[in-house]
Design a protein around this motif. Structure first.
Motif, PDB file in Angstrom:
ATOM      1  N   UNK A  49      -0.090  -1.309   0.102  1.00  0.00           N
ATOM      2  CA  UNK A  49      -0.190   0.046  -0.581  1.00  0.00           C
ATOM      3  C   UNK A  49       0.939   1.026  -0.072  1.00  0.00           C
ATOM      4  N   UNK A  50       1.867   1.176   0.513  1.00  0.00           N
ATOM      5  CA  UNK A  50       3.010   2.746   0.655  1.00  0.00           C
ATOM      6  C   UNK A  50       4.014   1.768  -1.198  1.00  0.00           C
ATOM      7  N   UNK A  51       4.107   3.458  -1.322  1.00  0.00           N
ATOM      8  CA  UNK A  51       5.721   3.606  -2.199  1.00  0.00           C
ATOM      9  C   UNK A  51       6.527   2.337  -2.264  1.00  0.00           C
ATOM     10  N   UNK A  52       7.098   2.073  -3.241  1.00  0.00           N
ATOM     11  CA  UNK A  52       7.746   0.990  -2.861  1.00  0.00           C
ATOM     12  C   UNK A  52       9.660   1.750  -2.129  1.00  0.00           C
ATOM     13  N   UNK A  53       9.680   2.955  -2.407  1.00  0.00           N
ATOM     14  CA  UNK A  53      10.476   4.098  -2.046  1.00  0.00           C
ATOM     15  C   UNK A  53      10.341   4.249  -0.279  1.00  0.00           C
ATOM     16  N   UNK A  54       9.034   3.783  -0.017  1.00  0.00           N
ATOM     17  CA  UNK A  54       8.388   4.479   1.681  1.00  0.00           C
ATOM     18  C   UNK A  54       8.053   2.507   1.817  1.00  0.00           C
ATOM     19  N   UNK A  55       7.995   1.820   1.605  1.00  0.00           N
ATOM     20  CA  UNK A  55       8.013   0.324   2.226  1.00  0.00           C
ATOM     21  C   UNK A  55       9.708  -0.194   2.018  1.00  0.00           C
ATOM     22  N   UNK A  56      11.455   0.228   1.870  1.00  0.00           N
ATOM     23  CA  UNK A  56      11.811   0.376   1.812  1.00  0.00           C
ATOM     24  C   UNK A  56      12.308   1.105   2.808  1.00  0.00           C
ATOM     25  N   UNK A  57      12.273   2.386   2.869  1.00  0.00           N
ATOM     26  CA  UNK A  57      12.657   2.741   4.032  1.00  0.00           C
ATOM     27  C   UNK A  57      12.026   2.708   5.728  1.00  0.00           C
ATOM     28  N   UNK A  58      10.488   2.422   5.144  1.00  0.00           N
ATOM     29  CA  UNK A  58       9.992   1.999   6.238  1.00  0.00           C
ATOM     30  C   UNK A  58      10.546   0.704   7.105  1.00  0.00           C
ATOM     31  N   UNK A  59      10.669  -0.549   6.498  1.00  0.00           N
ATOM     32  CA  UNK A  59      11.307  -2.064   6.467  1.00  0.00           C
ATOM     33  C   UNK A  59      12.651  -1.762   7.400  1.00  0.00           C
ATOM     34  N   UNK A  93      -3.906   6.579 -11.977  1.00  0.00           N
ATOM     35  CA  UNK A  93      -2.398   6.738 -11.404  1.00  0.00           C
ATOM     36  C   UNK A  93      -1.559   5.986 -10.748  1.00  0.00           C
ATOM     37  N   UNK A  94      -0.559   5.892 -10.624  1.00  0.00           N
ATOM     38  CA  UNK A  94       0.475   4.796 -10.492  1.00  0.00           C
ATOM     39  C   UNK A  94       1.456   6.139  -9.669  1.00  0.00           C
ATOM     40  N   UNK A  95       2.747   5.657  -8.697  1.00  0.00           N
ATOM     41  CA  UNK A  95       3.214   5.842  -8.105  1.00  0.00           C
ATOM     42  C   UNK A  95       4.098   6.760  -8.806  1.00  0.00           C
ATOM     43  N   UNK A  96       4.678   6.401 -10.344  1.00  0.00           N
ATOM     44  CA  UNK A  96       5.368   7.455 -10.139  1.00  0.00           C
ATOM     45  C   UNK A  96       4.415   8.794 -11.253  1.00  0.00           C
ATOM     46  N   UNK A 151      18.960   7.528  -1.867  1.00  0.00           N
ATOM     47  CA  UNK A 151      19.541   6.891  -2.748  1.00  0.00           C
ATOM     48  C   UNK A 151      19.259   4.989  -2.500  1.00  0.00           C
ATOM     49  N   UNK A 152      19.340   4.394  -1.103  1.00  0.00           N
ATOM     50  CA  UNK A 152      19.310   3.439  -0.941  1.00  0.00           C
ATOM     51  C   UNK A 152      17.965   3.019  -2.015  1.00  0.00           C
ATOM     52  N   UNK A 153      16.909   3.391  -1.254  1.00  0.00           N
ATOM     53  CA  UNK A 153      15.332   3.304  -1.492  1.00  0.00           C
ATOM     54  C   UNK A 153      16.388   3.108  -2.762  1.00  0.00           C
ATOM     55  N   UNK A 154      15.626   3.760  -3.946  1.00  0.00           N
ATOM     56  CA  UNK A 154      16.043   3.936  -4.997  1.00  0.00           C
ATOM     57  C   UNK A 154      16.078   2.967  -5.868  1.00  0.00           C
ATOM     58  N   UNK A 155      17.246   2.247  -5.165  1.00  0.00           N
ATOM     59  CA  UNK A 155      18.309   1.375  -6.104  1.00  0.00           C
ATOM     60  C   UNK A 155      17.181   0.138  -5.447  1.00  0.00           C
ATOM     61  N   UNK A 156      16.589  -0.456  -4.510  1.00  0.00           N
ATOM     62  CA  UNK A 156      16.218  -1.192  -3.823  1.00  0.00           C
ATOM     63  C   UNK A 156      14.552  -0.852  -4.665  1.00  0.00           C
ATOM     64  N   UNK A 157      14.276  -0.355  -5.150  1.00  0.00           N
ATOM     65  CA  UNK A 157      12.883  -0.122  -6.082  1.00  0.00           C
ATOM     66  C   UNK A 157      13.344  -0.272  -7.443  1.00  0.00           C
ATOM     67  N   UNK A 158      14.650   0.192  -8.109  1.00  0.00           N
ATOM     68  CA  UNK A 158      15.118  -0.578  -9.021  1.00  0.00           C
ATOM     69  C   UNK A 158      14.792  -2.404  -9.422  1.00  0.00           C
TER      70      UNK A 158
END
Length: 216
Positions: free
Chosen positions: A47-57, A133-136, A63-70
């Protein structure tokens, strides 16, 4: 005012993507060498954006969240085979029915736009969905109201003419923050308790019940 616009979440509301999401998160975590997380911990970020998901976890920086998301998106594309994700019961016929009654149907999701387009096409929803409407497509994801605000702007409806439908507290809070009605579904990734604590206007166990709420 009469409801004229239905803004629907995708994951856990329309499509049963929980299994493939958790699998992909776990594979991403392993390949990035991050500390192990349980399936429940991963599921709690849906339910969160991927960046927010990795930040939460993990508390990672942007920058690291963006790498995980990619990496997640690369792995998800490999995991997501045609026909893998089933639609929940009564979703297609209910969407078709409210569309035929003149209700505008849109999707606002934390999933990427390209992925959403693929699911809408694969699940035969293209004739019924007016806007995706997507996350991007946003700068701020759920529970921020921006996805709803953009939907209202593009469709020309007012907040009191719309209802947000989703399976998590993030969806309900997004709708409440935007001033719309909200409806939580209990069969997805969130619990009834979480949806009720977020103060959803309606809570349903079957997507078919949405028709009664919208059309009366």
């Amino acid at each position: 005012m009469k409801t004229k616009l239905a803004i629907l979440d995708f994951d856990g509301t329309l499509g049963d993507t929980k299994g493939v999401i958790i699998k992909t998160l776990q594979q991403t975590i392993a390949r990035r060498g991050l500390p192990a997380k349980t399936d429940d911990e991963c599921a709690a970020t849906i339910g969160l954006t991927l960046d927010d998901a990795f930040a939460t976890l993990f508390g990672l920086d942007k920058g690291e969240c963006e790498k995980c998301t990619a990496l997640y998106r690369e792995i998800f594309a490999e995991n997501n085979k045609p026909g893998l994700v089933p639609v929940f019961p009564h979703v297609i016929e209910t969407i078709r029915s409210i569309k035929n009654e003149g209700i505008t149907v849109t999707i606002a999701s934390s999933r990427g736009h390209e992925s959403l387009d693929g699911f809408v096409r694969d699940l035969k929803l293209l004739p019924y969905v007016s806007l995706v409407i997507g996350s991007d497509d946003v700068e701020r994801g759920k529970p921020d109201p921006q996805p709803v605000d953009i939907t209202l702007e593009r469709t020309g409806f007012k907040a009191d003419e719309a209802i947000v439908v989703g399976d998590t507290a993030f969806d309900i809070l997004m709708g409440r923050n935007a001033g719309t009605l909200t409806c939580g579904v209990t069969y997805g990734n969130g619990s009834r308790q979480q949806i009720e604590e977020a103060k959803a206007d309606f809570v349903i166990d079957d997507f078919a019940d949405l028709k009664k709420i919208i059309l009366g």
